[in-house]
Scaffold this active site. Structure first.
Site, PDB file in Angstrom:
ATOM      1  N   GLU A 105       0.842  -1.219   0.000  1.00 28.88           N
ATOM      2  CA  GLU A 105       0.000   0.000   0.000  1.00 28.88           C
ATOM      3  C   GLU A 105       0.867   1.255   0.000  1.00 28.88           C
ATOM      4  OE1 GLU A 105      -3.745  -0.048   1.909  1.00 28.88           O
ATOM      5  OE2 GLU A 105      -3.879  -2.221   1.759  1.00 28.88           O
TER       6      GLU A 105
HETATM    7  N1  COS Z   1      -6.413  12.036  -4.162  1.00 30.49           N
HETATM    8  C1  COS Z   1      -7.036  12.539  -5.221  1.00 30.49           C
HETATM    9  N2  COS Z   1      -6.398  12.875  -6.357  1.00 30.49           N
HETATM   10  C2  COS Z   1      -5.074  12.666  -6.380  1.00 30.49           C
HETATM   11  C3  COS Z   1      -4.356  12.139  -5.310  1.00 30.49           C
HETATM   12  C4  COS Z   1      -5.079  11.826  -4.159  1.00 30.49           C
HETATM   13  N3  COS Z   1      -4.493  11.318  -3.094  1.00 30.49           N
HETATM   14  N4  COS Z   1      -3.061  12.057  -5.620  1.00 30.49           N
HETATM   15  C5  COS Z   1      -2.954  12.525  -6.856  1.00 30.49           C
HETATM   16  N5  COS Z   1      -4.174  12.885  -7.335  1.00 30.49           N
HETATM   17  C6  COS Z   1      -4.488  13.476  -8.617  1.00 30.49           C
HETATM   18  C7  COS Z   1      -3.675  14.739  -8.820  1.00 30.49           C
HETATM   19  O1  COS Z   1      -4.345  15.849  -8.282  1.00 30.49           O
HETATM   20  C8  COS Z   1      -3.573  14.789 -10.302  1.00 30.49           C
HETATM   21  O2  COS Z   1      -4.807  15.258 -10.855  1.00 30.49           O
HETATM   22  P1  COS Z   1      -4.894  16.537 -11.865  1.00 30.49           P
HETATM   23  O3  COS Z   1      -3.934  16.196 -12.989  1.00 30.49           O
HETATM   24  O4  COS Z   1      -6.313  16.579 -12.267  1.00 30.49           O
HETATM   25  O5  COS Z   1      -4.432  17.682 -11.058  1.00 30.49           O
HETATM   26  C9  COS Z   1      -3.447  13.347 -10.722  1.00 30.49           C
HETATM   27  O6  COS Z   1      -4.058  12.583  -9.651  1.00 30.49           O
HETATM   28  C10 COS Z   1      -2.012  12.898 -10.906  1.00 30.49           C
HETATM   29  O7  COS Z   1      -1.328  13.122  -9.679  1.00 30.49           O
HETATM   30  P2  COS Z   1       0.244  13.129  -9.522  1.00 30.49           P
HETATM   31  O8  COS Z   1       0.822  13.921 -10.642  1.00 30.49           O
HETATM   32  O9  COS Z   1       0.546  13.549  -8.148  1.00 30.49           O
HETATM   33  O10 COS Z   1       0.587  11.593  -9.707  1.00 30.49           O
HETATM   34  P3  COS Z   1       1.985  10.832  -9.662  1.00 30.49           P
HETATM   35  O11 COS Z   1       1.993   9.878 -10.767  1.00 30.49           O
HETATM   36  O12 COS Z   1       3.094  11.797  -9.524  1.00 30.49           O
HETATM   37  O13 COS Z   1       1.929   9.895  -8.365  1.00 30.49           O
HETATM   38  C11 COS Z   1       1.872   9.034  -6.132  1.00 30.49           C
HETATM   39  C12 COS Z   1       1.477  10.139  -7.168  1.00 30.49           C
HETATM   40  C13 COS Z   1       3.355   8.774  -6.059  1.00 30.49           C
HETATM   41  C14 COS Z   1       1.370   9.604  -4.828  1.00 30.49           C
HETATM   42  C15 COS Z   1       1.134   7.755  -6.506  1.00 30.49           C
HETATM   43  O14 COS Z   1       1.615   7.189  -7.696  1.00 30.49           O
HETATM   44  C16 COS Z   1       1.177   6.708  -5.430  1.00 30.49           C
HETATM   45  O15 COS Z   1       0.462   6.806  -4.438  1.00 30.49           O
HETATM   46  N6  COS Z   1       1.969   5.656  -5.612  1.00 30.49           N
HETATM   47  C17 COS Z   1       2.046   4.543  -4.680  1.00 30.49           C
HETATM   48  C18 COS Z   1       1.057   3.509  -5.077  1.00 30.49           C
HETATM   49  C19 COS Z   1       0.879   2.474  -4.059  1.00 30.49           C
HETATM   50  O16 COS Z   1       0.579   2.732  -2.910  1.00 30.49           O
HETATM   51  N7  COS Z   1       1.009   1.225  -4.526  1.00 30.49           N
HETATM   52  C20 COS Z   1       0.704   0.097  -3.745  1.00 30.49           C
HETATM   53  C21 COS Z   1      -0.400  -0.584  -4.451  1.00 30.49           C
HETATM   54  S1  COS Z   1      -1.645  -1.263  -3.521  1.00 30.49           S
HETATM   55  S2  COS Z   1      -0.869  -2.703  -2.457  1.00 30.49           S
END
Ligand code: COS
Length: 396
Positions: free
Chosen positions: A364
């Site tokens: 996660e």
């Molecule tokens: N809630 C709502 N919207 C979100 C968000 C959140 N928590 N995080 C990002 N977004 C939205 C952003 O606002 C953006 O939207 P707009 O383009 O409309 O502004 C879009 O999603 C893209 O966001 P961002 O550019 O921040 O995305 P990234 O690819 O840079 O990645 C992280 C963000 C690193 C936070 C994400 O890829 C992540 O959480 N990765 C880990 C995944 C994980 O936990 N994997 C385990 C799998 S389950 S066991």
């Protein structure tokens, strides 16, 4: 926003602790050694109405508050991390439906999930898309009144035993993962779906971690969650909430190891006295207890933010998961140390707990991803304009 547990929370803890000590802890070693999913314990939890805690009463659940759900997971994980994953994943898999599903979708799936008749899994991660969710490649092509899914998923907890999945797939590959991904409910008896392989793991060994394969799997349009293109956001909002469950699991694992270490230190005689009489051991126990309590209180504070749907809940759940995961790793490792050579063998539970703790720093979102989420929130609070991307804004 209060987060101190009430007397009702204490009662819930006592009931679950008794059940876990009597029925779950005695099975933990066997479940770990055989690496077999504990169907009997899943049935036990279902019979006790403990798989429906995250579902509203109108859908057949018990609709417990977030702190109660944390306490449930904590107490199960204190006995056995694998078993604690059963309610954790039931919630994780269904959160996309809770967040983006229609009433009709909830009415269709939630009663069977709340009762434990069906299991669900969360199908997001792929071989080449772990931390970088937007790199997903699974496709969903519209074909009349259905979508046709092709691709594969990896590291899907319960993926091989679930009756239904929430799956993330690209409906518009040209738009990329952030804008072109959509979420679907997929029943696993659909033709073309298979689960060809399970992982062999260090810990949580009774919990199947599966590879999933989609070969022209037809999914009715009415099984799409939200609108096309909303998949990335649904996945992020799911993880923002589900990380709380991992924090709770980590706190429970740490508490289990601490309790085992205290009992052993009081009993184990060396140099003519219980080893707990030595200040060196007492100091270790004191650190383990204080750190576990700190992780627990942060987790409850995060639970209160999730309950209140606070705007900064991602900050709190990531912080709780970060601190609790690292605490679980440190405390379980120290428990093995206190057990000495006995800690390193399977006769005692602490080596299993140490192996189980490691996953809480990985899944996660790795601890590094939690720091990214926390860091971004800090900068947003500080009024830094625009988005703080994983890499650069130019990466579409
Ligand atoms: N809630 C709502 N919207 C979100 C968000 C959140 N928590 N995080 C990002 N977004 C939205 C952003 O606002 C953006 O939207 P707009 O383009 O409309 O502004 C879009 O999603 C893209 O966001 P961002 O550019 O921040 O995305 P990234 O690819 O840079 O990645 C992280 C963000 C690193 C936070 C994400 O890829 C992540 O959480 N990765 C880990 C995944 C994980 O936990 N994997 C385990 C799998 S389950 S066991």
């Amino acid at each position: 926003m209060t987060y101190l547990p009430t007397s009702e929370h204490d009662e819930l803890r006592a009931v679950v602790r008794e059940l876990a000590e009597e029925r779950i802890a005695p099975r933990a070693t066997e479940v770990d050694q055989r690496a077999e999913f504990p169907w009997d314990l899943k049935e036990l939890l279902a019979r006790q109405d403990l798989l429906g805690t995250s579902f509203e009463e109108r859908y057949g659940g018990t609709g417990l508050d977030e702190i109660s759900q944390v306490i449930l997971v904590e107490e199960l994980a204190r006995a056995d991390a694998t078993t604690s994953l059963i309610p954790i994943v039931q919630k994780l898999g269904s959160l996309p439906i809770t967040l983006a599903g229609s009433d009709e979708q909830k009415e269709r799936y939630f009663p069977r999930l709340a009762s434990g008749e069906w299991l669900i899994a969360f199908g997001l991660t792929e071989a080449a898309a772990g931390s970088d969710v937007a790199a997903n490649r699974t496709r969903a092509r519209r074909d009349g009144d259905a979508y046709v899914l092709n691709g594969s998923k990896r590291f899907i907890t319960h993926g091989s035993i679930a009756n239904v999945l929430t799956v993330f797939a690209l409906t518009d590959p040209a738009a990329g993962g952030r804008k072109g991904m959509s979420a679907f409910i997929v029943e696993t008896d659909a033709p073309g779906f298979s689960s060809p392989r399970l992982e062999h793991k260090l810990g949580i060994r009774g919990s199947p971690t599966a590879e999933l394969q989609f070969d022209d799997v037809r999914v009715p349009v009415q099984n799409r969650l939200g609108e096309e293109g909303e998949g990335f956001k649904i996945a992020m909002e799911t993880l923002d909430r589900s990380r709380l469950g991992i924090a709770a699991q980590a706190v429970g694992i740490a508490q289990g190891a601490l309790d085992a270490a205290v009992a052993y230190a009081a009993e184990r005689q060396q140099f003519g006295q219980p080893i707990g009489e030595f200040q060196g051991i007492q100091f270790m126990l004191a650190d383990m207890a204080s750190q576990t309590e700190a992780a627990r209180q942060l987790t409850y504070a995060a639970a209160a933010r999730v309950e209140a749907l606070a705007a900064d809940l991602p900050y709190w759940t990531s912080a709780a998961k970060l601190i609790a995961g690292d605490t679980a790793m440190r405390v379980t490792s120290d428990a093995v140390q206190i057990f000495g050579g006995y800690g390193y063998i399977t006769e005692y539970p602490v080596e299993r707990m140490m192996r189980d703790a490691k996953i809480t720093q990985l899944y996660e979102g790795t601890q590094q991803i939690q720091r990214m989420v926390i860091g971004r929130q800090l900068l947003q609070r500080a009024g830094v304009g625009g988005r703080v991307r994983a890499k650069s804004a130019a990466r579409a």
